[in-house]
Design an enzyme around this catalytic site. Sequence first.
Site, PDB file in Angstrom:
ATOM      1  CD1 TRP A  49      -2.334  -2.109   1.628  1.00 21.66           C
ATOM      2  CD2 TRP A  49      -3.101  -0.849  -0.044  1.00 21.66           C
ATOM      3  NE1 TRP A  49      -3.419  -2.747   1.095  1.00 21.66           N
ATOM      4  CE2 TRP A  49      -3.925  -1.991   0.064  1.00 21.66           C
ATOM      5  CE3 TRP A  49      -3.392   0.080  -1.039  1.00 21.66           C
ATOM      6  CZ2 TRP A  49      -4.995  -2.232  -0.757  1.00 21.66           C
ATOM      7  CZ3 TRP A  49      -4.471  -0.150  -1.861  1.00 21.66           C
ATOM      8  CH2 TRP A  49      -5.270  -1.301  -1.721  1.00 21.66           C
ATOM      9  CE1 TYR A  50       6.913   4.565   1.375  1.00 21.96           C
ATOM     10  CE2 TYR A  50       5.289   5.430   2.903  1.00 21.96           C
ATOM     11  CZ  TYR A  50       6.477   5.557   2.220  1.00 21.96           C
ATOM     12  OH  TYR A  50       7.234   6.679   2.386  1.00 21.96           O
ATOM     13  CG  HIS A 342      30.156  52.074 -13.952  1.00 21.05           C
ATOM     14  ND1 HIS A 342      31.046  51.424 -14.760  1.00 21.05           N
ATOM     15  CD2 HIS A 342      28.935  51.591 -14.301  1.00 21.05           C
ATOM     16  CE1 HIS A 342      30.403  50.588 -15.558  1.00 21.05           C
ATOM     17  NE2 HIS A 342      29.113  50.672 -15.286  1.00 21.05           N
ATOM     18  CD  GLU A 343      25.811  52.029 -11.723  1.00 23.19           C
ATOM     19  OE1 GLU A 343      24.917  52.227 -12.578  1.00 23.19           O
ATOM     20  OE2 GLU A 343      26.506  50.988 -11.693  1.00 23.19           O
ATOM     21  CG  HIS A 346      25.421  53.396 -16.848  1.00 23.47           C
ATOM     22  ND1 HIS A 346      25.686  52.922 -18.106  1.00 23.47           N
ATOM     23  CD2 HIS A 346      25.965  52.511 -15.976  1.00 23.47           C
ATOM     24  CE1 HIS A 346      26.383  51.788 -17.994  1.00 23.47           C
ATOM     25  NE2 HIS A 346      26.578  51.527 -16.718  1.00 23.47           N
ATOM     26  CG  ASP A 417      28.048  48.291 -18.424  1.00 24.12           C
ATOM     27  OD1 ASP A 417      27.037  47.722 -18.003  1.00 24.12           O
ATOM     28  OD2 ASP A 417      28.620  49.220 -17.824  1.00 24.12           O
TER      29      ASP A 417
END
Length: 507
Positions: A49-50, A342-343, A346, A417
């Site tokens: 049954w298991y 860097h940012e 952008h 990038d």
Amino acid sequence: MSKIAEYMGQNWREFCLGVAGGSLVFLILRGYNVFPVVLIGALLAVVYWYSRLGGAGSKGLNLSSAPEGGGISFEDIGGQGRAIGELRESLELIIGDNKASELGIRPLRGLLLVGPPGTGKTMLARAAANHTGFSFMATSGSEFVEMYAGVGAKRVREIFSQARKKAKKEGVDAAMVFIDELEIVGGKRGRHSSHLEYDQTLNQLLVEMDGIDRDESPRVLIVGATNRKDLLDDALLRPGRFDRIVHVDIPDSEGRREILSLHMAQKPLAEDVDLDALSRETYGFSGAHLESLANEAAIMAFREKSAQVKQRHLFESVEKVLMGERIDRRPSKRQLERVAVHELGHALMGEIVMPGSVASINITPRGGSLGYVRKNMGEDKYLYTAEELIGEIGFVLGGCAAEQVVLGEGSTGVSGDFAQASSLARKLVFSGMSRAGIASEETMSDGNLGQLVGEILNGELSRVMSVMRSFSWIFDVAVPPLLERERLGGEEFRNLLSRESSEEIAG
Ligand code: ATP
């Protein structure tokens, strides 16, 4: 005699139990101690049954079922008006089955929902089950995958029989089986190393689908979902199987507004909350992203002990959902300065290419990145002109150019990038918008493509560097506040830019 054999074949369990019971009684009457036999028999029954519950393999089918599709209706799904319309139309064929059969329309066996992750495919399937009153059962393609030949096929048979049983138990005459990640179980045959197992599983699915009949009761409708329709085996897509395909796309700005209001409906909102502005800021977000955004904003309000969710909570959550949790890694002061430069590079290019487009500049390390600039697209973008693509390349190269001009040299932080810029340049080439004219991947050699992409990128980089030289003063005024607060709002940055520019002109 043949009747007895037939009976034994069909009722073998009862037959075995009868023989076992009879033998036990016989042994007891003869005075034997039957206790060890009974014990072993009980143990074998438990093991049997298991294994029945767990399926054939090491793991059983993970079926999630909920009465009436978990209570979800089409009204709970935002921004998918077209998909809901198409789905409803297909479901009409099933609901109005008598009319369909009068017209000789063949029964609908499979419906396929195709779209990116988190767009609401599971919700649509649940709502469809609710709409039709079918019993609902959900599983995923990965549940069928096993190393052992035959296990997947057995699981396919199991799910069909369990779906029918469930429908009978619920007293309905049809069952819906939802299979998420259909490409895992229904991928093109012969592609996998353990292809025998995959092929058998898919074959079994095809056999079960072909066996679906209008007159059977309860009937089964398969609803599959995938974000890789290209990987599906052609046999699954041929007429008579998954021949109704509903596309579930990333929502547009209006759709995002609808989804946001659905997920904000139960939350106390402050007066300043502007969901239209938020939907404009969340370009590319799926329904799941928007749900997470609403949840994160409420968590932020809770942490601040605020009784209401404010616009600020929502905007800050956009960044969290987009970039992930803050990470503990703290770069040194010198590295942070580099990230800020860097940012800002952008952001400067973003404002030059499209004034008003910068939403925020951040140098808080999140997910896999040390900083980022979030742009506000203004409108949903599906097409780009050559000028727009060049502008986008300029924006992407802005970080590298700023590092070179302001700090004298670049860093490894620009590699991502460059990859993005070269993919944009390839787009330019293969859209016939470069000096090579009409070009395709088939007709252009790798050498020629490399040369063309290199030309575009180097030309753009030197143009962007000259912009950085003319605006080098912005770094003096914008780096200190950015380092101090780790974030500059778009409006703040534009103020700095216009104030300094006008002072320069006046001077
Ligand atoms: P996957 O392809 O990853 O399985 P899916 O397309 O099936 O994703 P769902 O599981 O239906 O996506 O959606 C996940 C959660 O995202 C939903 O529980 C719900 O909170 C939210 N969601 C997704 N799409 C929508 C939508 N169109 N309207 C409202 N909520 C949505």
